[in-house]
Every structure is written in C-alpha cells, then in structure tokens.
Design a protein around this motif. Structure first.
Motif, PDB file in Angstrom:
ATOM      1  N   ASN A   1     -17.336 -10.291   4.999  1.00 26.46           N
ATOM      2  CA  ASN A   1     -18.203  -9.124   4.929  1.00 26.46           C
ATOM      3  C   ASN A   1     -18.660  -8.943   3.491  1.00 26.46           C
ATOM      4  N   GLU A   2     -20.008  -9.007   3.283  1.00 27.20           N
ATOM      5  CA  GLU A   2     -20.588  -8.882   1.946  1.00 27.20           C
ATOM      6  C   GLU A   2     -20.006  -9.913   0.979  1.00 27.20           C
ATOM      7  N   GLY A   3     -19.817 -11.139   1.453  1.00 20.95           N
ATOM      8  CA  GLY A   3     -19.330 -12.235   0.624  1.00 20.95           C
ATOM      9  C   GLY A   3     -17.843 -12.232   0.389  1.00 20.95           C
ATOM     10  N   ASN A   4     -17.116 -11.301   0.973  1.00 21.87           N
ATOM     11  CA  ASN A   4     -15.662 -11.220   0.777  1.00 21.87           C
ATOM     12  C   ASN A   4     -14.932 -11.670   2.039  1.00 21.87           C
ATOM     13  N   HIS A   5     -13.810 -12.344   1.796  1.00 24.53           N
ATOM     14  CA  HIS A   5     -12.967 -12.768   2.910  1.00 24.53           C
ATOM     15  C   HIS A   5     -12.105 -11.575   3.333  1.00 24.53           C
ATOM     16  N   VAL A   6     -12.375 -11.059   4.504  1.00 21.67           N
ATOM     17  CA  VAL A   6     -11.708  -9.825   4.940  1.00 21.67           C
ATOM     18  C   VAL A   6     -10.842 -10.027   6.193  1.00 21.67           C
ATOM     19  N   TRP A   7     -10.779 -11.212   6.689  1.00 21.61           N
ATOM     20  CA  TRP A   7     -10.054 -11.417   7.951  1.00 21.61           C
ATOM     21  C   TRP A   7      -8.571 -11.144   7.785  1.00 21.61           C
ATOM     22  N   GLN A   8      -7.999 -10.462   8.755  1.00 25.46           N
ATOM     23  CA  GLN A   8      -6.572 -10.174   8.766  1.00 25.46           C
ATOM     24  C   GLN A   8      -5.946 -10.752  10.029  1.00 25.46           C
ATOM     25  N   LYS A   9      -4.809 -11.243   9.840  1.00 23.71           N
ATOM     26  CA  LYS A   9      -4.094 -11.792  10.986  1.00 23.71           C
ATOM     27  C   LYS A   9      -3.495 -10.645  11.800  1.00 23.71           C
ATOM     28  N   MET A  10      -3.747 -10.705  13.062  1.00 25.91           N
ATOM     29  CA  MET A  10      -3.230  -9.640  13.939  1.00 25.91           C
ATOM     30  C   MET A  10      -1.707  -9.706  14.010  1.00 25.91           C
ATOM     31  N   PRO A  11      -1.054  -8.595  13.690  1.00 24.45           N
ATOM     32  CA  PRO A  11       0.416  -8.614  13.751  1.00 24.45           C
ATOM     33  C   PRO A  11       0.897  -8.731  15.195  1.00 24.45           C
ATOM     34  N   VAL A  12       1.995  -9.389  15.331  1.00 20.54           N
ATOM     35  CA  VAL A  12       2.597  -9.564  16.655  1.00 20.54           C
ATOM     36  C   VAL A  12       3.554  -8.408  16.912  1.00 20.54           C
ATOM     37  N   VAL A  13       3.241  -7.625  17.923  1.00 19.90           N
ATOM     38  CA  VAL A  13       4.085  -6.480  18.286  1.00 19.90           C
ATOM     39  C   VAL A  13       5.135  -6.950  19.283  1.00 19.90           C
ATOM     40  N   PRO A  14       6.379  -6.853  18.890  1.00 24.55           N
ATOM     41  CA  PRO A  14       7.410  -7.324  19.829  1.00 24.55           C
ATOM     42  C   PRO A  14       7.463  -6.449  21.069  1.00 24.55           C
ATOM     43  N   LYS A  15       7.516  -7.083  22.196  1.00 20.84           N
ATOM     44  CA  LYS A  15       7.617  -6.359  23.456  1.00 20.84           C
ATOM     45  C   LYS A  15       9.064  -5.929  23.698  1.00 20.84           C
ATOM     46  N   PRO A  16       9.239  -4.781  24.326  1.00 25.60           N
ATOM     47  CA  PRO A  16      10.617  -4.352  24.612  1.00 25.60           C
ATOM     48  C   PRO A  16      11.313  -5.339  25.530  1.00 25.60           C
ATOM     49  N   GLU A  17      12.554  -5.557  25.217  1.00 18.96           N
ATOM     50  CA  GLU A  17      13.324  -6.503  26.024  1.00 18.96           C
ATOM     51  C   GLU A  17      13.534  -5.936  27.425  1.00 18.96           C
ATOM     52  N   LYS A  18      13.239  -6.779  28.368  1.00 18.77           N
ATOM     53  CA  LYS A  18      13.418  -6.375  29.758  1.00 18.77           C
ATOM     54  C   LYS A  18      14.790  -6.812  30.236  1.00 18.77           C
ATOM     55  N   LYS A  19      15.519  -5.860  30.715  1.00 19.14           N
ATOM     56  CA  LYS A  19      16.828  -6.190  31.251  1.00 19.14           C
ATOM     57  C   LYS A  19      16.668  -6.900  32.581  1.00 19.14           C
ATOM     58  N   PRO A  20      17.383  -7.952  32.738  1.00 23.34           N
ATOM     59  CA  PRO A  20      17.237  -8.690  34.004  1.00 23.34           C
ATOM     60  C   PRO A  20      17.656  -7.821  35.191  1.00 23.34           C
ATOM     61  N   VAL A  21      16.817  -7.816  36.165  1.00 23.58           N
ATOM     62  CA  VAL A  21      17.105  -7.054  37.380  1.00 23.58           C
ATOM     63  C   VAL A  21      17.806  -7.967  38.376  1.00 23.58           C
ATOM     64  N   VAL A  22      19.004  -7.614  38.661  1.00 26.12           N
ATOM     65  CA  VAL A  22      19.792  -8.426  39.584  1.00 26.12           C
ATOM     66  C   VAL A  22      19.550  -7.931  40.997  1.00 26.12           C
ATOM     67  N   LYS A  23      18.948  -8.748  41.761  1.00 23.39           N
ATOM     68  CA  LYS A  23      18.667  -8.392  43.150  1.00 23.39           C
ATOM     69  C   LYS A  23      19.763  -8.948  44.048  1.00 23.39           C
ATOM     70  N   SER A  24      20.305  -8.060  44.817  1.00 23.52           N
ATOM     71  CA  SER A  24      21.369  -8.488  45.716  1.00 23.52           C
ATOM     72  C   SER A  24      20.791  -9.304  46.859  1.00 23.52           C
ATOM     73  N   LYS A  25      21.322 -10.436  47.030  1.00 21.50           N
ATOM     74  CA  LYS A  25      20.855 -11.319  48.099  1.00 21.50           C
ATOM     75  C   LYS A  25      21.650 -11.045  49.373  1.00 21.50           C
ATOM     76  N   LYS A  26      20.943 -10.630  50.363  1.00 21.24           N
ATOM     77  CA  LYS A  26      21.598 -10.357  51.639  1.00 21.24           C
ATOM     78  C   LYS A  26      21.741 -11.656  52.423  1.00 21.24           C
ATOM     79  N   GLU A  27      22.930 -11.851  52.859  1.00 22.80           N
ATOM     80  CA  GLU A  27      23.182 -13.056  53.632  1.00 22.80           C
ATOM     81  C   GLU A  27      22.528 -12.940  55.004  1.00 22.80           C
TER      82      GLU A  27
END
Length: 595
Positions: free
Chosen positions: A43-69
C-alpha cells in the motif's frame, strides 16, 4: 452448479473491492479492517502484509458413545410374548365380567371398549396438518357435557335447588364451548381452501340435519320410546364421522358439518327424552341460547394467533361442566350405586384437573408469566394430593352418608383444582403443545365418567372418542420430542432428585451470517426448505414469508415448508398460520415426508 459457483465468486470479489471505498465513494484502504489487514500486500509502496495469527481451537473432549450390543431377536420368544399378552388381556376382560355381573354396567363397559378402539383408528388417520382443527372439533364435541346437565335440570323457569343450579351451569358453559368450538374449526378449515378448490355446498347438510330433527320430534309426539337410544346412536356416529372426516383436506369441512349435526341431534334427543314442561323447557332453551350466543361471538372475534389459548380456555369450560354435573348428580340421587359413586368422583376429579390445568395453559399461551404463581412447596404436593383423593374415593364407596359423600366430592374438586394447577404450571412453555393434547384427553375421560354415571351411551362413546384422540396426539408429539408420555402426563409427582454429574458434551461452533449473505444464498438457490417455528407464530411473520415465497416462485425458485410435529404452541398451529397467509398446503410437508 457452475453458474451458482461463478455467481458466488463474483459476489465475493465485488464485496472485497467495496471494502476499499469509504462512505464518500473515495478509495481508502483501511488496514485496521480484518479482511484487508491480512490480504493487502503493498500500500503506497510499503510492504504492509501481515500473517494471519492462528487462533487455537478449544480442545474437544472425546465423546465416548456407548455401544449397545445387538441382541438377536428370537422369533419364537417374540411371538410367545405377544400371545401371552393377548391371553392376559382376554382373561382380564372375562374376569371383569365375572366380578361385575350387573348387565347395565357390562353393557356400558362394552360400549366404552369399542369406542376407544374406534377413536384410536379414527385419529391415526388424521393428517398432521389438520391436528389443530382436530383439537378444535374434539373440543367442540366435548361440549356434549350439556346433555349431562340437561338430564339433571329441574325447577321451573329457574333451578329449584343447588344441585339443579350446578346442572344449569353445566348446560350454559357447555353451550359456549359447542358454538365457539365449531366456529373456530370452520375458520381454520376455510384457511386451507385454495382458489382452485370446488365449492363445498355446505348448505346441503341441512337435509340430514332437518331429517334428523323432524324424525326425533315426530317420534316424541308419537310416544315412540325406542327412538331415544337410536337418536343417541345417530349422534354418536355423526361425532365419529366428524373426527374421521379430518383425515384429508377434501373431507375436513364435511367432518365439521357432521360434528354439528351430531351434537345438535344429541341435545334434541335429550330434550325429547326428558319431556320437559313449558317452564323447564324455556329454562333449558334459554341456557343453550345464551351460551351459544356467547360462544358465537367469541369464536368469530378471536384472532388467528390467539387460537391456541382459545382452545385451552374452551377445555377449561368442559372440565368445569364435568365437575358441576358430577356433584349435582350425586346430590340428586338419594341411593347412589357404587358405580354412580365411583363415576361421580372420577368425573369431579378429572374435570377439576382439566379446569385449572387449562386455565394455566391459557395464561401461558397468552404470554402471562405463571412462574410467580407457583404453589408453596409445589414439588412435594402432587403425590400427597393424589393419595388423598384415592383414600377419599374409597371412603365415598364404602360410606352410606350422603352428607359425607358431598363433602368428599367437594374436597375432590378443591384438591383436583390444586393438582391441575400445580401439574400444568410445572410444565415448560416448550411442552405446551403436549400439555394441550393431554388436557384434551382429560376432558374426554371426564365426559366418559359422566356417561357411566348417567348410564348414557352417547356420553360414553363421545368421551372415549375424545379421550383416546387426545392420548394418541400426545403420544405422537412425545415420540417426536424423544419424551416419555408418562412424564408429561403425570408431571412432577415426587420431589426432584439431585442432578448428577453432567456428561461431557461435544462443543460445536456456531455459524454467523449477514442479511446480505442470506439474500445472496436465497437468490442463488434453486430449492429452499423453510422450517418455521415458535418465532414465526409470535412475530406473525407468516405474511412476509408468503410474500417471499410468491416472489421466489415467480423467479423459478422452489420454496417448500417442513413442519415439526411440536412446532408452534399447539399441534398443527403453523400449518394454520401458513394457510392463513395464503401458502397452499401442497408445499407444506411434515418432517418425515420431506426427509
């Protein structure tokens, strides 16, 4: 798909370029904007690009599904279980006949059993889109409680004692229910009419109505006694036809007409059977006329959005009529049989629960906050009140004191009022559609108790029909909500248990949109499915939605509607609202149909 992809891509590019123009339509690159900040390189001869920060996603707890026999089903054991259940049912019926040898009681019980089966078969055939008219017509038919009041009327131009006053009250409020209920039903069904539908010629139903009336009057003047039972049978068959007629849009208006003929024939049959003198006849006709006029005014003036609470209010009238008729009948009978005692008590109890439960439902559906009107220690009241009524019923049966019996019936009315209020007030607003159908079922069983009490086959048939229809609708909606019918019907019978540890639930991210993006998605679509809900009913948005549907159809975009069984504030309410807005019912589907 290629055309839609190109349109979406060009829209995104256009919006991106618009971000580089300010309100004055001058080029301006705002690097504080999240989109430009991470996409502009220079922009106007200047390097202005910024790297998009990586937003960590909340850890998902594994959902244990009971398997019915999967357990293999043994066909032999399955068939054996069915046969054993049938054998137990047949043995219970035969044993019932052995323990109760009274022929009149067995006759009315036979009628009751067959009527429940007929009601079951009739209601299952009703299309879900007509569940709201079904509720309305069963509510109107339940006004046949007026016949119970007519059978107890006495005095002259005015009631002669308190019991006859209770009977007069039952006739008056039941006639309000009849007239208002049928008018509301007709208004609902008229909304489903399409411009291409042929005329109904409803005036032709005057032919069977006049035939029935003249036949009953002629038999009355001829002294033919047997025509009374046939009159009750004809009335019952018309009421059955009224409910069965709602199986389709084509026969729905005919069903409403049959219901009117049935109730009219039933009332006229009761009047001819009693052979009232002049003053008493004037009293009965006056009560029917005043109540019918009030019901007509209410039925015509109520707004479409107020139909759910109107139906609930009519349920309350039926419940109160059952209470007054049951107590009045017990007071007028000097030597009541055990059957009369039990039926009168059940009519009082069920009618009382229906009365106050319907009042709470009306208040909730009308937008009142009933949480401030909770009874003290409400979570501990239901079970003790039920036990008190069970013990009172036993005392009524074994006691021979009329005064004690009247006192216990009055106590049943009071405690059932408390119970109906407490149970319904404990039900959440989201469950109100189920609550309405349950109360509808209650009103039917209260009417059925009147039939046993007065040995009247018509009241038994119609009451069984309405009771079973309400129970079936409740089951259908509970199944759609993955809820237990028993849980909804009985409410909170015991104190609530402490909540255990909450199970880990999967965290999902919500998706946001804008008006512009939403419009783009609609315009670039070919098929659209709208799933309306409670918000459409409250916001009265059916009109704008109908305008949007018409506009899109003109542009070749197909728009359909999917209705959940318990959407809205009562079964089928959204179908009625869409029909009122002019949306044809052939583009409105149930969830199972559209899936």
């Amino acid at each position: 798909m290629s055309g839609q992809s190109s349109a979406l891509y060009s829209n995104n590019i256009t919006k991106y370029l618009q971000l580089m123009v300010n309100k004055e339509k001058v080029f301006s690159c705002d690097l504080n904007d999240d989109v430009l900040k991470y996409s502009v390189i220079t922009n106007e001869g200047n390097h202005v690009w910024q790297k998009m920060p990586v937003v960590p996603k909340p850890e998902k707890k594994p959902v244990v599904k009971s398997k019915k026999e999967e357990v293999a089903v043994d066909p032999y054991k399955e068939r054996l279980s069915s046969c054993i259940n049938i054998a137990i049912g047949l043995a219970a019926i035969l044993g019932f006949g052995t323990l109760s040898p009274d022929p009149s009681f067995l006759n009315i019980t036979t009628i009751f059993g067959l009527s429940v089966v007929v009601g079951y078969l009739s209601v299952w055939g009703v299309t879900p889109a007509l569940h709201t008219p079904l509720m309305s017509i069963t509510n109107a038919i339940s006004g046949i409680t007026s016949v119970g009041g007519l059978l107890l009327l006495g005095g002259g131009y005015l009631p002669g004692n308190f019991a006859q006053l209770l009977a007069a009250i039952a006739v008056l409020i039941s006639s309000v229910n009849i007239a208002g209920g049928f008018i509301v039903t007709k208004r609902m069904l008229d909304m489903f009419r399409r411009p291409t539908d042929p005329p109904d010629f409803n005036y032709l139903f005057g032919i069977p109505a006049i035939t029935s009336s003249l036949g009953l009057l002629a038999s009355y003047f001829m002294g033919a006694i047997g025509v009374v039972q046939m009159g009750y049978l004809a009335s019952s068959l018309c009421c059955i036809g009224g409910i069965a007629g709602l199986a389709s849009q084509k026969t729905a208006r005919m069903g409403n007409a049959l219901g009117i003929i049935g109730i009219g024939s039933g009332i006229l049959t009761a009047l001819t059977a009693l052979k009232f003198g002049g003053p008493l006849l004037i009293q009965s006709l006056g009560l029917l006329g005043i109540g019918g006029l009030a019901g007509t005014v209410l039925g015509k003036k109520v707004a479409v959005t107020q139909l759910p609470q109107t139906v609930a209010a009519f349920h309350a009238l039926v419940g109160l009529a059952a209470v007054t008729t049951s107590i009045g009948s017990f007071m007028l009978d000097a030597n009541p049989t055990n059957l009369h005692k039990i039926a009168a008590y059940l009519g009082t109890f069920i009618g009382g629960v229906t009365f106050t439960g319907s009042i709470v439902a009306y208040l909730k559906l009308a937008g009142f906050k009933t949480a401030n009107w909770n009874l003290p220690m409400r979570q501990y009241l239901n079970l003790p009140l039920a036990v008190i009524n069970l013990l009172s019923l036993i005392i009524v049966v074994i006691s021979s004191s009329p005064a004690l019996g009247v006192f216990l019936l009055t106590n049943a009315a009071f405690t059932s009022f408390l119970l109906g209020w407490n149970i319904t007030n404990s039900i959440g607003a989201a469950d109100m559609p189920v609550a309405i159908t349950v109360l509808n079922s209650y009103s039917g069983w209260a009417l059925c108790a009147e039939g046993f009490m007065l040995s009247n086959s018509m009241l038994t048939i119609v009451g069984s029909l309405i009771g079973s229809s309400g129970a079936i609708l409740s089951y259908i909606m509970c199944r759609a909500m993955n809820r237990s019918l028993q849980n909804v019907i009985f409410g909170t019978w015991v104190a609530p248990k402490a909540e255990g540890d909450k199970k880990d639930k999967e965290i999902k991210e919500h998706q946001e949109t804008t008006i512009e993006s939403f419009v783009d998605n609609i315009v670039n679509s070919k098929n659209i499915i709208v799933v309306p809900g409670y918000g459409m009913a409250v916001g009265q948005a059916q009109g704008p939605i109908a305008d949007i549907s018409k506009l899109l159809n003109e542009k070749g975009i197909r728009m359909r509607f999917a209705i959940h069984p318990v959407a809205g504030r009562m079964p089928g309410q959204l179908n009625v609202l869409l029909a009122e807005a002019g949306i044809p019912y052939d583009v409105v589907f149930e969830m199972e149909e559209i899936n």
